[in-house]
Design an enzyme around this catalytic site. Structure first.
Site, PDB file in Angstrom:
ATOM      1  N   SER A  65     -23.806 -94.483  70.184  1.00  0.00           N
ATOM      2  CA  SER A  65     -22.556 -93.986  69.617  1.00  0.00           C
ATOM      3  C   SER A  65     -21.461 -95.036  69.779  1.00  0.00           C
ATOM      4  O   SER A  65     -21.532 -95.890  70.669  1.00  0.00           O
ATOM      5  CB  SER A  65     -22.128 -92.700  70.338  1.00  0.00           C
ATOM      6  OG  SER A  65     -20.801 -92.340  70.020  1.00  0.00           O
ATOM      7  N   TYR A  67     -19.954 -87.734  77.247  1.00  0.00           N
ATOM      8  CA  TYR A  67     -20.747 -88.194  76.110  1.00  0.00           C
ATOM      9  C   TYR A  67     -20.693 -89.716  76.006  1.00  0.00           C
ATOM     10  O   TYR A  67     -21.719 -90.384  75.878  1.00  0.00           O
ATOM     11  CB  TYR A  67     -20.223 -87.555  74.828  1.00  0.00           C
ATOM     12  CG  TYR A  67     -20.970 -87.953  73.583  1.00  0.00           C
ATOM     13  CD1 TYR A  67     -22.184 -87.345  73.266  1.00  0.00           C
ATOM     14  CD2 TYR A  67     -20.459 -88.907  72.710  1.00  0.00           C
ATOM     15  CE1 TYR A  67     -22.872 -87.696  72.109  1.00  0.00           C
ATOM     16  CE2 TYR A  67     -21.136 -89.262  71.558  1.00  0.00           C
ATOM     17  CZ  TYR A  67     -22.342 -88.653  71.265  1.00  0.00           C
ATOM     18  OH  TYR A  67     -23.024 -89.014  70.136  1.00  0.00           O
TER      19      TYR A  67
END
Length: 259
Positions: free
Chosen positions: A151, A164
């Protein structure tokens, strides 16, 4: 040699077996489809049986060979059980794609240990355990491809990266450690780094039209990503063509990271 034969030899996945976690939706589903259509026998691992069956039905209707395993990757036992069930479908995988992930991002000051633990279990520990199970065997056979889906939050903090972002940063470090361990034996290990992609995992942001437009404006191509944008990069990293590419973070983000 014709161009068709050359490209087939370079990028074909005929005879390969791929295991794709999170392969029933979003980027994982697009990657599973790309690998299957490039010739690999693909085992899709995820939780929801209906979506798994739909994914495999779509691939088999296209003439691909595919199977599925329903599993909870949030526990060590669940990961180990999923691995053994997956091997039972087509045998030991030559290609491992870790796309399964959870995206729980409360404000950091409100981040509880339960969210932290759940995030690390799925986003980091599951790829680690699967790598430990399959990486050494790939090395013994002299060929393997490990691909993680990371990501932008691995590289920059925005929209409440929280646990995250930490998990994805660690995932890219894991790929480098795996590359160091197994690349001398023919196993490449890399990560795909998306920009903002309109998938179920990003449903919270997708529901905000202004934020979606702002993220698209941050790219160089003027749009947000789609799951199918990852097909070519995935086939490349899974194929013989990428034999000298390892330990890398490959950005598939429309220029998001350099704008």
């Amino acid at each position: 040699m014709t161009s068709h034969n050359y490209l087939s030899e370079l990028f074909s996945l005929d005879g390969r077996v791929a295991l794709v976690t999170g392969g029933s939706s979003g980027i994982g589903r697009a990657v599973a489809g790309a690998l299957a259509r490039a010739g690999a026998r693909v085992v899709v691992v995820a939780r929801r049986e209906r979506e798994l069956a739909e994914t495999v039905d779509e691939l088999t209707a296209d003439g691909a060979r595919a199977g599925w395993v329903s599993a909870d990757l949030g526990t060590r036992e669940g990961v180990r059980t999923a691995a053994e069930k997956a091997v039972g479908v087509f045998g030991e995988p030559d290609i491992l794609v870790s796309s399964a992930g959870i995206n729980l991002r409360p404000p950091l000051g409100e981040l509880g240990e339960d969210v932290w633990d759940a995030t690390m279990a799925v986003n980091l520990e599951a790829p680690y355990l699967l790598g430990q199970r399959f990486g050494p065997r790939m090395a013994e056979r002299g060929f393997g491809r490990i691909i993680h889906v990371s990501s932008q939050q691995a590289h920059r903090a925005f929209v409440q990266s929280g646990a995250y972002g930490v998990s994805k940063g660690a995932l890219e470090s894991l790929a480098r450690s795996q590359a160091e361990a197994w690349s001398p034996y023919g196993v490449t290990c890399n990560t795909l780094v998306p920009g903002f992609v309109m998938t179920p995992l990003n449903s919270r942001l997708s529901a905000d039209p202004k934020r979606v437009a702002a993220l698209a404006a941050r790219t160089l191509v003027g749009r947000n990503g789609l799951a199918e944008d990852f097909a070519g990069a995935a086939v490349f990293l899974a194929s013989r063509a990428s034999g000298y590419v390892t330990g890398q973070s490959v950005f598939v983000d429309g220029g998001f990271s350099v704008h």
